[in-house]
Structure formats: structure tokens, C-alpha cells
Design a protein around this motif. Structure first.
Motif, PDB file in Angstrom:
ATOM      1  N   GLU A 328     -86.133 -79.716  17.312  1.00 31.03           N
ATOM      2  CA  GLU A 328     -87.060 -79.229  18.330  1.00 31.03           C
ATOM      3  C   GLU A 328     -88.299 -80.115  18.404  1.00 31.03           C
ATOM      4  OE1 GLU A 328     -86.759 -76.638  20.577  1.00 31.03           O
ATOM      5  OE2 GLU A 328     -84.671 -76.716  19.905  1.00 31.03           O
ATOM      6  N   LEU A 329     -88.844 -80.516  17.253  1.00 31.07           N
ATOM      7  CA  LEU A 329     -90.014 -81.395  17.242  1.00 31.07           C
ATOM      8  C   LEU A 329     -89.724 -82.689  17.990  1.00 31.07           C
ATOM      9  CD1 LEU A 329     -91.162 -80.996  13.516  1.00 31.07           C
ATOM     10  CD2 LEU A 329     -92.272 -80.024  15.525  1.00 31.07           C
ATOM     11  N   TYR A 330     -88.574 -83.239  17.736  1.00 35.84           N
ATOM     12  CA  TYR A 330     -88.167 -84.484  18.391  1.00 35.84           C
ATOM     13  C   TYR A 330     -88.012 -84.282  19.903  1.00 35.84           C
ATOM     14  CZ  TYR A 330     -85.310 -88.649  19.336  1.00 35.84           C
ATOM     15  OH  TYR A 330     -84.812 -89.821  19.840  1.00 35.84           O
ATOM     16  N   ASN A 331     -87.286 -83.250  20.282  1.00 41.63           N
ATOM     17  CA  ASN A 331     -86.995 -83.033  21.704  1.00 41.63           C
ATOM     18  C   ASN A 331     -88.234 -82.655  22.510  1.00 41.63           C
ATOM     19  OD1 ASN A 331     -84.273 -83.614  21.426  1.00 41.63           O
ATOM     20  ND2 ASN A 331     -83.679 -81.501  21.067  1.00 41.63           N
ATOM     21  N   GLU A 412    -100.901 -73.308  11.984  1.00 49.25           N
ATOM     22  CA  GLU A 412     -99.574 -72.722  11.761  1.00 49.25           C
ATOM     23  C   GLU A 412     -98.858 -72.567  13.094  1.00 49.25           C
ATOM     24  OE1 GLU A 412     -99.067 -69.416   8.906  1.00 49.25           O
ATOM     25  OE2 GLU A 412     -97.967 -68.395  10.519  1.00 49.25           O
ATOM     26  N   LEU A 413     -97.709 -73.209  13.206  1.00 48.06           N
ATOM     27  CA  LEU A 413     -96.924 -73.157  14.440  1.00 48.06           C
ATOM     28  C   LEU A 413     -95.776 -72.160  14.372  1.00 48.06           C
ATOM     29  CD1 LEU A 413     -96.647 -76.929  15.390  1.00 48.06           C
ATOM     30  CD2 LEU A 413     -98.178 -75.214  16.369  1.00 48.06           C
ATOM     31  N   LEU A 414     -95.297 -71.904  13.153  1.00 41.24           N
ATOM     32  CA  LEU A 414     -94.137 -71.015  13.028  1.00 41.24           C
ATOM     33  C   LEU A 414     -94.070 -70.439  11.624  1.00 41.24           C
ATOM     34  CD1 LEU A 414     -91.442 -69.974  14.347  1.00 41.24           C
ATOM     35  CD2 LEU A 414     -90.324 -71.932  13.251  1.00 41.24           C
ATOM     36  N   ARG A 415     -93.669 -69.187  11.560  1.00 39.65           N
ATOM     37  CA  ARG A 415     -93.372 -68.512  10.295  1.00 39.65           C
ATOM     38  C   ARG A 415     -92.120 -67.680  10.544  1.00 39.65           C
ATOM     39  NH1 ARG A 415     -96.263 -66.874   5.565  1.00 39.65           N
ATOM     40  NH2 ARG A 415     -98.070 -68.005   6.386  1.00 39.65           N
ATOM     41  N   PHE A 424     -86.435 -69.831  19.210  1.00 35.51           N
ATOM     42  CA  PHE A 424     -86.704 -71.220  19.548  1.00 35.51           C
ATOM     43  C   PHE A 424     -87.322 -71.371  20.928  1.00 35.51           C
ATOM     44  CE2 PHE A 424     -85.490 -73.683  16.036  1.00 35.51           C
ATOM     45  CZ  PHE A 424     -84.434 -73.056  15.405  1.00 35.51           C
ATOM     46  N   THR A 425     -87.071 -70.430  21.809  1.00 33.84           N
ATOM     47  CA  THR A 425     -87.698 -70.509  23.131  1.00 33.84           C
ATOM     48  C   THR A 425     -89.208 -70.384  23.005  1.00 33.84           C
ATOM     49  OG1 THR A 425     -85.737 -69.548  24.176  1.00 33.84           O
ATOM     50  CG2 THR A 425     -87.793 -69.467  25.413  1.00 33.84           C
ATOM     51  N   ALA A 426     -89.663 -69.378  22.247  1.00 32.67           N
ATOM     52  CA  ALA A 426     -91.097 -69.189  22.045  1.00 32.67           C
ATOM     53  C   ALA A 426     -91.692 -70.345  21.249  1.00 32.67           C
ATOM     54  CB  ALA A 426     -91.356 -67.857  21.331  1.00 32.67           C
TER      55      ALA A 426
END
Length: 445
Positions: A328-331, A412-415, A424-426
Motif C-alpha cells: 500500500e505504501l508503494y502504490n 500514527e497511521l495505523l493500528r 485498507f480502503t480507510a
């Protein structure tokens, strides 16, 4: 005689005779009309209900799987028009023809089951084929006697067929996956992870359990059907099964029963977790008195030790989540650069490798700390600086926490739970806004 126009495939292939058929399709022995191209016979598979969208998608999935596989335990794929599954065109598939019987036909007489040694060798070959598939991200999900053919009646040469309901990582973001309301698997052995609305329908451990079902079928002469019957008995614990199993030597049977004790557990976490682990257990069954050691046994023992360690499941979950997040980071970084327009691009550090062809993100993980770090930048050719955040994912308790560091500040981006499925959409939208805000601040907009 019918004057019907040639259907796709008829121009190049001449039908010799029908060789099989079922609820979903028919198979025919064919030869190429241009004999200078190929001289042998092949199998033509056609759908019975060409208007059923699900059946057409299944054929497309099967072709997608077979076209990436090159293994002696899988029929060689020749050609198909399944890429037109969304069009109003009769679909067909051509594959290698193997003169053989199915395992069901090979063991038609339940009173004469296979010996344990031969059955184990059969399953060991199946596991080798499935391990090859799993490494390419393909899970079969329908291993049963009718989907195993025995080449030239050699029980040590099984071939796996029918990838119609297989899962392929390469189409994970496509539109042809089985709907969540559909039940997968077969009547040979029903598994809870393949039931309606299960979140584990893509789990490769289902293939491993079904292989244990094949072992049971081969030596007991009957299908396992369910993990537990109405009285809570596993397949090998039922009276009719015990009577059939009693024909085998006690020393071997005791070891095989131990394999079944674990294979037919209700919870997938308690069953055989990896192919090397089961491979080693099966090998031990037939070579318990053999003290010889070779390279393959050492490899299996090492893999078994790793896969059965107390924190293996946690590490495996972390690895899978890390790969998904890095993808996801890459895309998203590339998507944002494209949205910003001319002059914008991306830079990724050496660890940020994403194999588009196979849909796999390669992640370097610090296993001692259970952590990974990567950097993905948004660049602009007219500006002196880039927006180059550093992303760090680490296991904290039973969660994976993803942080982004910019100019010494951590965000913080995700937990998300290690054993869960992130939204993954959010996450992608939050990451997109994070990049856009960072570039905006960088240029002083």
C-alpha cells in the motif's frame, strides 16, 4: 447435419471423442488440425452452462492459475480464450492429456485399500506439488480423489487437476474472486474455513488438511466427510473406519493415527500448520528405524523447528501484514505523484521492493524486534527538497502499529490486530491525505 458456425477452438482443434463430463463441463480428446505444430493428443474442456457468470469466472481463474504453473504434478496448459469471460463467447481450455485414472477409480474397491507406505508416498508427492503452488501464491482449495489423477497407474506419480475454485494472489484485487456468501471445498471433506462468510477462505492450510483427508481415504477406503461426526468423533475414530484401519500393521497405524489426531482438529490453528512440518511427520512414519540423514531431512527438520516455535504464528501474521502494508505504501505514493501531475514522481529506498508481476512486497524484517522500516518519497524536479517520510511498523502486544516520521515528529497511521484484516480502503485514504498534506507544507502552499 448441423450448419452451426465453428465455435472458438474448433478452428484449430479436431475432436476425437468425449472422455469425461460432470455438472460443470465436458472434456474431449482433441488433436491439432495443423499436425505440423503438435503431434500428440490434448484435452479440450468446455463449460456446460456457458451463460453462467460464476462458471465463466471459475474457468478464467483456473486458466490464470495453470498459465503460471510449470510442475510435473500439474497438467501442462496449452491455450484458452478465458480472458473473454465477460463477453458473449463460448469459453474453452486446452491442456495436456494424461492417460490415467482418477484416485477414486484407482481405489474403486474399498475392501482393498492402499498400503500405508504407498499412501504416504502418494501424499508426499501431492505436498510437493502444493508447496510449489503455495510459493506462487496459489491455493487449490478443492483437493479430493476426483481431482487427483494417477499417471500411467503409478501411485508415486499423482497429478493435481481442476483449479476452478483456486485462489491466486495475482488476482486478489480483481473481480473474479468467489463471493463471501459462497461455500468452497467439496463433499469429500468439509472444512469450516471454507464455509460461507469465512474470513479464511484463502488459507493454504486448508490444502494441507485436505491432503491428510487423501491419506485417510487411501488407507481406510472411505472419505472423511467431516472433521467431527454427530458424536464428536474424528474420521479415524469412527467404528467403520477403525475396522478398515485395523487391517494395517499396528506400529505404522499408531503413527498415522497420531497424524490424523492433529489433521482433523476443528480449529485450523491446532492442525498441521506447514507443508514441511507434515512432510517430516509422514517421513518419520515410514523411516522411524532409519538413522540415515540426508540434506532433505535436515532441511525439513530445520523448517519444522521454525514453524513449530511458540511465536511462529505471531511472526507469520506480522510478516503477512507487513507485506500488505508495504504494498500500500508503494502504490499510494505512486498514485499521489500521478495525481499531482507533471514534474512529480517517487523515490523508494533499497528495501522498498514490490514485485508487480507476482503482487508481492519484499520486506526486510528485524525479527528480534519484530519491526520493519521503509521510506517512500514524493519528489518534484523543480524543488530542492523531497517529502521523504520514514515508515516504521512494529509489533506491540497483539497489534501492529505503523508510524510515519517527518522532521523528528512521529504520526500514527495505523493500528491493527496482528491476526485481523485491516481496513485498507480507510488506510489508503489516510495515507493519501498524509502525503498530500506533507507536500503542501513542503512547498508552502
Amino acid at each position: 447435419m448441423s450448419k452451426q458456425k465453428n465455435k472458438p477452438g474448433d478452428e484449430k482443434w479436431e475432436t476425437i471423442r468425449q472422455i469425461g463430463g460432470g455438472r460443470q463441463g465436458d472434456t474431449f480428446l482433441v488433436q491439432p488440425k495443423d499436425s505440423t505444430i503438435l503431434s500428440q493428443s490434448f484435452v479440450l474442456k468446455k463449460l456446460k452452462n456457458q451463460k453462467a457468470p460464476e462458471r465463466r469466472k471459475r474457468m478464467h481463474r483456473e486458466v490464470a492459475a495453470l498459465s503460471t504453473l510449470n510442475c510435473p504434478g500439474i497438467p501442462r496448459f496449452i491455450e484458452s480464450n478465458s480472458d473473454q469471460f465477460a463477453a458473449d463467447v463460448p469459453l474453452y481450455m486446452i491442456g495436456e492429456f494424461i492417460e490415467c485414472k482418477t484416485l477414486s477409480q484407482f481405489l474403486e474397491d474399498p475392501a482393498n485399500p492402499m498400503g500405508i507406505g504407498n499412501a504416504i508416498n502418494l501424499v508426499l508427492k501431492l505436498l510437493k506439488t502444493l508447496q510449489y503452488c503455495h510459493k506462487l501464491g496459489i491455493v487449490h482449495r478443492d483437493i479430493k480423489p476426483d481431482n487427483i489423477i494417477i499417471r500411467r497407474d503409478n501411485i508415486a506419480d499423482p497429478v493435481v487437476i481442476d483449479f476452478g475454485i483456486s485462489f491466486n494472489e495475482s488476482d486478489a484485487d480483481g473481480t473474479i474472486l468467489t463471493e463471501p456468501w459462497q461455500q468452497l471445498g467439496n463433499r469429500f471433506l468439509a472444512l469450516p474455513e471454507l464455509q460461507v462468510n469465512s474470513s479464511m477462505q484463502r488459507d493454504p492450510r486448508a490444502d494441507i488438511t485436505q491432503c491428510c483427508g487423501i491419506l485417510f481415504f487411501a488407507i481406510a477406503g472411505s472419505p472423511p466427510v467431516t472433521l467431527l461426526d454427530c458424536e464428536g468423533r474424528m474420521p479415524h475414530q469412527r467404528p467403520e473406519s477403525q475396522k478398515a484401519l485395523a487391517k494395517h500393521p499396528d506400529d505404522l497405524l499408531a503413527k498415522v493415527n497420531g497424524i490424523f489426531d492433529r489433521a482433523f482438529g476443528t480449529h485450523i490453528e491446532y492442525r498441521w500448520q506447514s507443508i514441511p512440518e507434515l512432510h517430516q511427520a509422514l517421513t518419520d512414519c515410514v523411516s522411524a528405524t532409519d538413522n540415515a540423514r540426508n540434506a532433505e531431512q535436515y532441511i525439513a527438520q530445520i523448517q519444522n523447528k521454525v514453524s513449530t516455535s511458540s511465536d511462529y504464528a505471531r511472526r507469520q501474521s506480522f510478516k503477512e501484514l507487513a507485506q500488505q502494508l508495504v504494498k500500500e505504501l508503494y502504490n499510494v505514493s505512486r498514485t499521489v505523484a500521478g495525481e499531482l501531475g507533471e514534474g512529480f514522481g517517487t523515490i523508494h529506498d533499497a528495501d522498498a521492493i514490490y514485485l508487480k508481476r507476482r503482487g508481492i512486497a519484499r520486506v526486510t524484517i528485524d525479527w528480534a524486534k519484530l519491526r520493519f522500516s521503509q521510506s517512500h518519497a514524493i519528489t518534484n524536479e523543480f524543488l530542492p527538497n523531497n517529502f521523504f517520510p520514514k515508515f516504521t511498523g512494529s509489533a506491540t502486544g497483539n497489534e501492529l502499529v505503523l508510524l510515519a516520521e517527518v522532521n523528528g515528529e512521529q504520526i500514527e497511521l495505523l493500528r491493527t490486530p496482528l491476526n485481523g484484516e485491516p481496513d485498507f480502503t480507510a488506510f489508503s485514504e489516510r495515507l493519501r491525505l498524509f502525503y498530500l498534506e506533507g507536500v503542501r507544507k513542503l512547498i508552502g502552499a
